[in-house]
Design a protein around this motif. Structure first.
Motif, PDB file in Angstrom:
ATOM      1  N   ASP A 237     -18.482  -2.225  33.884  1.00 23.08           N
ATOM      2  CA  ASP A 237     -17.296  -2.682  34.623  1.00 23.08           C
ATOM      3  C   ASP A 237     -16.346  -1.546  34.988  1.00 23.08           C
ATOM      4  O   ASP A 237     -15.136  -1.762  35.120  1.00 23.08           O
ATOM      5  N   ARG A 238     -16.887  -0.335  35.151  1.00 23.95           N
ATOM      6  CA  ARG A 238     -16.043   0.782  35.570  1.00 23.95           C
ATOM      7  C   ARG A 238     -16.333   1.208  37.000  1.00 23.95           C
ATOM      8  O   ARG A 238     -15.730   2.134  37.508  1.00 23.95           O
ATOM      9  N   HIS A 239     -17.302   0.550  37.630  1.00 26.26           N
ATOM     10  CA  HIS A 239     -17.582   0.840  39.024  1.00 26.26           C
ATOM     11  C   HIS A 239     -18.052  -0.439  39.710  1.00 26.26           C
ATOM     12  O   HIS A 239     -18.458  -1.408  39.059  1.00 26.26           O
ATOM     13  N   ALA A 240     -17.980  -0.435  41.027  1.00 29.85           N
ATOM     14  CA  ALA A 240     -18.418  -1.571  41.838  1.00 29.85           C
ATOM     15  C   ALA A 240     -19.535  -1.130  42.756  1.00 29.85           C
ATOM     16  O   ALA A 240     -19.537   0.005  43.245  1.00 29.85           O
ATOM     17  N   CYS A 241     -20.495  -2.040  42.976  1.00 33.01           N
ATOM     18  CA  CYS A 241     -21.604  -1.788  43.900  1.00 33.01           C
ATOM     19  C   CYS A 241     -21.350  -2.559  45.189  1.00 33.01           C
ATOM     20  O   CYS A 241     -21.142  -3.777  45.155  1.00 33.01           O
ATOM     21  N   LEU A 242     -21.344  -1.859  46.290  1.00 31.90           N
ATOM     22  CA  LEU A 242     -21.037  -2.460  47.581  1.00 31.90           C
ATOM     23  C   LEU A 242     -22.223  -2.244  48.505  1.00 31.90           C
ATOM     24  O   LEU A 242     -22.533  -1.123  48.894  1.00 31.90           O
ATOM     25  N   ALA A 243     -22.905  -3.337  48.840  1.00 36.07           N
ATOM     26  CA  ALA A 243     -24.075  -3.265  49.723  1.00 36.07           C
ATOM     27  C   ALA A 243     -24.175  -4.564  50.501  1.00 36.07           C
ATOM     28  O   ALA A 243     -23.916  -5.644  49.970  1.00 36.07           O
ATOM     29  N   ALA A 245     -26.767  -6.061  51.419  1.00 35.51           N
ATOM     30  CA  ALA A 245     -27.847  -6.905  50.915  1.00 35.51           C
ATOM     31  C   ALA A 245     -27.435  -7.726  49.703  1.00 35.51           C
ATOM     32  O   ALA A 245     -28.171  -8.628  49.291  1.00 35.51           O
ATOM     33  N   ALA A 246     -26.262  -7.469  49.128  1.00 33.14           N
ATOM     34  CA  ALA A 246     -25.826  -8.192  47.939  1.00 33.14           C
ATOM     35  C   ALA A 246     -25.409  -9.628  48.239  1.00 33.14           C
ATOM     36  O   ALA A 246     -25.282 -10.438  47.328  1.00 33.14           O
ATOM     37  N   GLY A 247     -25.183  -9.962  49.517  1.00 36.16           N
ATOM     38  CA  GLY A 247     -24.720 -11.297  49.871  1.00 36.16           C
ATOM     39  C   GLY A 247     -23.222 -11.304  50.101  1.00 36.16           C
ATOM     40  O   GLY A 247     -22.482 -10.476  49.532  1.00 36.16           O
ATOM     41  N   PRO A 248     -22.717 -12.228  50.926  1.00 35.72           N
ATOM     42  CA  PRO A 248     -21.299 -12.221  51.314  1.00 35.72           C
ATOM     43  C   PRO A 248     -20.340 -12.325  50.134  1.00 35.72           C
ATOM     44  O   PRO A 248     -19.366 -11.577  50.055  1.00 35.72           O
ATOM     45  N   ALA A 249     -20.589 -13.257  49.223  1.00 32.78           N
ATOM     46  CA  ALA A 249     -19.634 -13.485  48.124  1.00 32.78           C
ATOM     47  C   ALA A 249     -19.591 -12.288  47.172  1.00 32.78           C
ATOM     48  O   ALA A 249     -18.509 -11.789  46.822  1.00 32.78           O
ATOM     49  N   ARG A 250     -20.761 -11.835  46.744  1.00 34.63           N
ATOM     50  CA  ARG A 250     -20.805 -10.718  45.792  1.00 34.63           C
ATOM     51  C   ARG A 250     -20.242  -9.452  46.415  1.00 34.63           C
ATOM     52  O   ARG A 250     -19.503  -8.700  45.766  1.00 34.63           O
ATOM     53  N   ARG A 251     -20.560  -9.218  47.677  1.00 34.23           N
ATOM     54  CA  ARG A 251     -20.047  -8.025  48.352  1.00 34.23           C
ATOM     55  C   ARG A 251     -18.527  -8.086  48.458  1.00 34.23           C
ATOM     56  O   ARG A 251     -17.838  -7.094  48.213  1.00 34.23           O
ATOM     57  N   TYR A 252     -17.992  -9.256  48.798  1.00 33.90           N
ATOM     58  CA  TYR A 252     -16.536  -9.365  48.976  1.00 33.90           C
ATOM     59  C   TYR A 252     -15.813  -9.241  47.639  1.00 33.90           C
ATOM     60  O   TYR A 252     -14.735  -8.649  47.561  1.00 33.90           O
ATOM     61  N   ARG A 253     -16.401  -9.775  46.572  1.00 32.44           N
ATOM     62  CA  ARG A 253     -15.776  -9.612  45.250  1.00 32.44           C
ATOM     63  C   ARG A 253     -15.727  -8.147  44.840  1.00 32.44           C
ATOM     64  O   ARG A 253     -14.720  -7.679  44.289  1.00 32.44           O
ATOM     65  N   ALA A 254     -16.805  -7.411  45.098  1.00 34.64           N
ATOM     66  CA  ALA A 254     -16.805  -5.981  44.777  1.00 34.64           C
ATOM     67  C   ALA A 254     -15.775  -5.243  45.616  1.00 34.64           C
ATOM     68  O   ALA A 254     -15.081  -4.337  45.115  1.00 34.64           O
ATOM     69  N   PHE A 255     -15.652  -5.622  46.886  1.00 34.66           N
ATOM     70  CA  PHE A 255     -14.662  -4.989  47.753  1.00 34.66           C
ATOM     71  C   PHE A 255     -13.247  -5.246  47.238  1.00 34.66           C
ATOM     72  O   PHE A 255     -12.413  -4.326  47.171  1.00 34.66           O
ATOM     73  N   LEU A 256     -12.959  -6.488  46.846  1.00 32.90           N
ATOM     74  CA  LEU A 256     -11.623  -6.816  46.339  1.00 32.90           C
ATOM     75  C   LEU A 256     -11.334  -6.106  45.019  1.00 32.90           C
ATOM     76  O   LEU A 256     -10.188  -5.701  44.760  1.00 32.90           O
ATOM     77  N   ALA A 257     -12.355  -5.954  44.181  1.00 32.78           N
ATOM     78  CA  ALA A 257     -12.144  -5.235  42.920  1.00 32.78           C
ATOM     79  C   ALA A 257     -11.718  -3.794  43.182  1.00 32.78           C
ATOM     80  O   ALA A 257     -10.831  -3.257  42.503  1.00 32.78           O
ATOM     81  N   ALA A 258     -12.330  -3.164  44.185  1.00 35.37           N
ATOM     82  CA  ALA A 258     -11.935  -1.803  44.533  1.00 35.37           C
ATOM     83  C   ALA A 258     -10.553  -1.784  45.167  1.00 35.37           C
ATOM     84  O   ALA A 258      -9.727  -0.917  44.859  1.00 35.37           O
ATOM     85  N   ARG A 259     -10.274  -2.750  46.042  1.00 35.14           N
ATOM     86  CA  ARG A 259      -8.968  -2.778  46.719  1.00 35.14           C
ATOM     87  C   ARG A 259      -7.842  -3.025  45.738  1.00 35.14           C
ATOM     88  O   ARG A 259      -6.737  -2.494  45.902  1.00 35.14           O
ATOM     89  N   ARG A 260      -8.076  -3.814  44.703  1.00 29.35           N
ATOM     90  CA  ARG A 260      -7.038  -4.079  43.698  1.00 29.35           C
ATOM     91  C   ARG A 260      -6.897  -2.939  42.709  1.00 29.35           C
ATOM     92  O   ARG A 260      -5.998  -2.958  41.868  1.00 29.35           O
ATOM     93  N   GLY A 261      -7.788  -1.947  42.761  1.00 30.21           N
ATOM     94  CA  GLY A 261      -7.716  -0.834  41.816  1.00 30.21           C
ATOM     95  C   GLY A 261      -8.290  -1.147  40.466  1.00 30.21           C
ATOM     96  O   GLY A 261      -8.010  -0.434  39.486  1.00 30.21           O
ATOM     97  N   GLU A 262      -9.123  -2.200  40.366  1.00 30.52           N
ATOM     98  CA  GLU A 262      -9.715  -2.562  39.082  1.00 30.52           C
ATOM     99  C   GLU A 262     -10.791  -1.567  38.648  1.00 30.52           C
ATOM    100  O   GLU A 262     -11.067  -1.432  37.451  1.00 30.52           O
ATOM    101  N   VAL A 263     -11.447  -0.920  39.611  1.00 29.93           N
ATOM    102  CA  VAL A 263     -12.489   0.056  39.305  1.00 29.93           C
ATOM    103  C   VAL A 263     -12.158   1.346  40.052  1.00 29.93           C
ATOM    104  O   VAL A 263     -11.688   1.316  41.182  1.00 29.93           O
ATOM    105  N   PRO A 264     -12.389   2.499  39.411  1.00 26.92           N
ATOM    106  CA  PRO A 264     -12.091   3.766  40.090  1.00 26.92           C
ATOM    107  C   PRO A 264     -13.231   4.289  40.949  1.00 26.92           C
ATOM    108  O   PRO A 264     -13.054   5.279  41.664  1.00 26.92           O
ATOM    109  N   VAL A 265     -14.407   3.635  40.882  1.00 26.84           N
ATOM    110  CA  VAL A 265     -15.590   4.166  41.563  1.00 26.84           C
ATOM    111  C   VAL A 265     -16.264   3.048  42.348  1.00 26.84           C
ATOM    112  O   VAL A 265     -16.406   1.928  41.844  1.00 26.84           O
ATOM    113  N   VAL A 266     -16.678   3.369  43.564  1.00 27.90           N
ATOM    114  CA  VAL A 266     -17.479   2.449  44.372  1.00 27.90           C
ATOM    115  C   VAL A 266     -18.739   3.186  44.807  1.00 27.90           C
ATOM    116  O   VAL A 266     -18.670   4.308  45.316  1.00 27.90           O
ATOM    117  N   ILE A 267     -19.890   2.555  44.573  1.00 25.44           N
ATOM    118  CA  ILE A 267     -21.159   3.100  45.050  1.00 25.44           C
ATOM    119  C   ILE A 267     -21.812   2.050  45.932  1.00 25.44           C
ATOM    120  O   ILE A 267     -21.517   0.860  45.828  1.00 25.44           O
TER     121      ILE A 267
END
Length: 675
Positions: A237-243, A245-267
């Motif tokens: 839970d220290r990074h988010a995966c953004l792809a 192919a992950a699907g709309p919901a999972r991709r958007y949750r990862a995007f929001l986690a990065a936008r809120r500053g919950e994770v310092p790393v996005v791959i």
């Protein structure tokens, strides 16, 4: 709006009822030309130069998903590629998923004032962000950050470089990242290198320095490897995966986690190149020569160039890595923008497998048929010896399928569809020839040249290769890895693995032998990057072999005198990249120059170029035929005139869209393929 002549911000009044929710970065609905359209709120100001304004219709969501940094980056990318801001924002921010957004409130997401986004063609003004100023102040007085974040480590903090010790400049790169500095590096990975672990080390050093990171890889397999490596180093839970192919919901949750500053790393794959990360300290891309990094939608940006632009705008560090090296990466080194991180030759020789070509003079003297055979005796004996030693063998085949291309067995003329002239192929040993373009079956095919009805292979696919090798080595398990099923790993015992480039699985302990077949299919392509791409694919396959001292061997079915083969035999991607760049400078090809492709109907292309105020030193090449009856023109300018070229083409496209020209024209700046 995506239309070029409407590529600028528009002013609207904010009604009192929407005042609290209408923050910079939110999605909105507005009336435009009588229609309700989607938009982004970029900035709130007290006054407007326009006397009569319409009201904002709706705030779609109070969550400000468009960060100020990404908004500035999107404008810079649009200007770089002669595109529209609307098209870039469509790539930068994933579609809203209401269910995934339910748990997020507007207060969870910072809403910094974005400031005005420059209009199309205007040079963006770049100033240090508040976080960057705080970082600088912290370093000046010894440690505490003004924004209340974790303090930066002291200069000289001990860093465990692990595998980076094999590269003289590697430990210094990690120290610079941990100290909050901004190194820029082009890394040539050693054979057998666990690149995901090395990237995880670089990201961990950046996070230790109180900053975030964005890492872009080509496909899902690479993403899974990097995900596992980062989890091992940073913890869960220290990074988010953004792809995508992950699907709309999972991709958007990862995007929001990065936008809120919950994770310092996005791959992620290229969808992550615009990921919003707070206090961005590092942007990195692995294997930038892979064509999956090129976005197929307008304005067709390349992940490497987007990340480098982002590094320039934010003052972040940059890391471009791969087993091979592109001409674009070599240009970064030769211009001094980046430093190369390479191992010394003694380390390279110790780590690389034993290499051998089949087309050099000594081999031809021993095996005269090697020049024409698909599996010369050297390749066959190398595979046999590895299997006898209970080691796996990798066979890389450039094409998937059974017989993707066939020809007349009598006169060797390519077999083509009688209906559309497309190439015929065989799907299986018992299959019927069928067209690869229109799908029509050609059961009664007769060669129009000689009347012959027998067919032979002109290109052999991975499945046919598996069938042939299975007969040659009975009792040995044969696995295939390609589009239908891509294997991640294979066991370390004796076995044959037939894979297409990019689908090679990792073998436990490494392969005993790697056979690189059908090299002519890569080297003879009508493509500017044919040699570069061939070497990239060969190095990726050869990197999976054991070191020579442990019995690893690589056989490439090619003439050893060819430059890409020489680079493979010496494991010297930097030498080949420098040679390739020098040749392109002499011939006037990218990246030595900036080139734009204009594709469309002949009249439309001529109309756009006639209305473009191109730089005086612009050179127009063409026309040449394109697909579906269209033609293509190329416009070439020196790199110093790149911005002027993009501005001129964007303005000309705006003139055509303003007068509602019927025929569309596709603009691509620095297209991946020129032929």
């Amino acid at each position: 709006m995506p239309l070029p002549h409407l590529d600028r911000p528009f002013d609207y009044l904010v009604p009192e009822t929407l005042d609290a929710d209408a923050r910079p970065g939110v999605r909105v609905k507005v009336r435009f030309a009588g229609q309700l359209v989607d938009g982004w709120l970029l900035e709130r100001v007290d006054e407007s130069d326009h006397p009569k304004l319409a009201y904002l219709e709706k705030v779609v969501s109070p969550v400000p998903v468009l960060s100020p940094e990404v908004a500035r980056l999107a404008r810079a990318v649009a200007d770089r590629y002669a595109g529209s801001l609307a098209d870039v924002l469509r790539l930068a921010v994933p579609p809203r998923h209401a269910r995934a957004e339910k748990s997020v409130t507007a207060a969870d997401v910072p809403a910094e004032a974005a400031g005005p986004v420059p209009e199309a063609g205007a040079a963006p003004t770049v100033a240090p962000t508040a976080a960057a100023r705080a970082d600088g102040a912290a370093r000046a007085d010894g440690g505490t950050r003004a924004d209340g974040a974790d303090p930066l480590p002291a200069t000289g903090v001990p860093i465990d470089p692990r595998g980076w010790r094999d590269y003289p400049a590697g430990p210094a790169l990690l120290r610079a990242l941990a100290d909050g500095r901004t190194p820029r590096a082009v890394w040539s990975a050693l054979p057998g290198e666990d690149w995901a672990d090395r990237y995880a080390d670089a990201v961990a050093a950046t996070v230790a320095g109180g900053r975030g990171a964005v890492v872009v890889v080509a496909d899902g397999r690479d993403l899974d490897r990097l995900d596992a490596a980062l989890t091992a180093v940073l913890g869960p839970d220290r990074h988010a995966c953004l792809a995508a192919a992950a699907g709309p919901a999972r991709r958007y949750r990862a995007f929001l986690a990065a936008r809120r500053g919950e994770v310092p790393v996005v791959i992620g794959t290229r969808a992550a190149m615009f990921a919003p990360v707070e206090r961005l300290g590092l942007v990195a891309v692995w294997d930038d020569g892979d064509d999956l990094h090129a976005e197929p939608r307008a304005p067709y940006p390349h992940a490497r160039d987007v990340l480098l632009t982002r590094a320039r705008l934010t003052g972040a560090a940059a890391l471009v890595g791969g087993y091979a090296r592109t001409a674009e990466a070599q240009l970064l080194v030769e211009t001094g923008w980046a430093r190369e991180v390479v191992a010394d030759r003694a380390t390279v020789r110790a780590r690389m497998p034993a290499m051998a070509p089949t087309g050099d003079d000594p081999q031809l003297a021993r095996d005269p048929g090697a020049a024409s055979a698909r599996l010369p005796s050297l390749a066959w004996t190398t595979a046999r010896d590895a299997l006898r030693a209970d080691l796996p063998v990798l066979v890389q085949v450039p094409r998937r399928g059974y017989l993707p291309s066939v020809a007349c067995a009598d006169c060797r003329a390519p077999a083509r569809c009688p209906h559309c002239a497309g190439p015929l192929g065989l799907p299986s040993a018992q299959g019927t020839p069928a067209c690869r373009w229109c799908g029509r079956v050609a059961a009664a095919y007769a060669c129009p040249e000689c009347g012959g009805r027998r067919l032979r292979a002109s290109v052999t696919g991975a499945r046919r290769t598996a069938e042939e090798l299975g007969r040659a080595f009975p009792g040995v398990p044969v696995r295939t890895s390609g589009r239908e099923e891509v294997l991640a790993t294979v066991p370390g015992g004796a076995g044959l693995v037939i894979a297409t480039p990019g689908a090679e699985p990792v073998a436990e302990g490494g392969y005993g032998a790697v056979l690189l077949l059908d090299s002519w299919a890569l080297l003879t392509r009508a493509d500017l990057r044919a040699g570069e791409e061939a070497l990239r694919r060969w190095l990726a396959g050869a990197a999976l072999a054991r070191p020579g001292a442990a019995g690893g061997r690589v056989v490439v079915v090619a003439d050893g005198a060819l430059a890409p083969v020489q680079a493979l035999l010496r494991w010297d991607a930097a030498w080949f990249a420098a040679r390739e760049l020098a040749e392109r400078r002499e011939l006037g090809f990218p990246p030595a120059v900036r080139m734009a492709s204009v594709t469309g109907a002949a009249d439309a292309v001529a109309d756009l170029l006639a209305g473009a105020r191109l730089p005086d030193d612009a050179e127009i090449l063409g026309p040449v035929p394109a697909d579906e009856g269209r033609e293509r023109m190329l416009v070439r300018v020196p790199r110093a005139r790149a911005a002027a070229l993009a501005d001129a083409l964007h303005a000309a496209a705006g003139q055509r869209s303003a007068r509602k020209a019927a025929d569309p024209v596709r603009l691509q700046v620095d297209p991946l393929s020129l032929f």
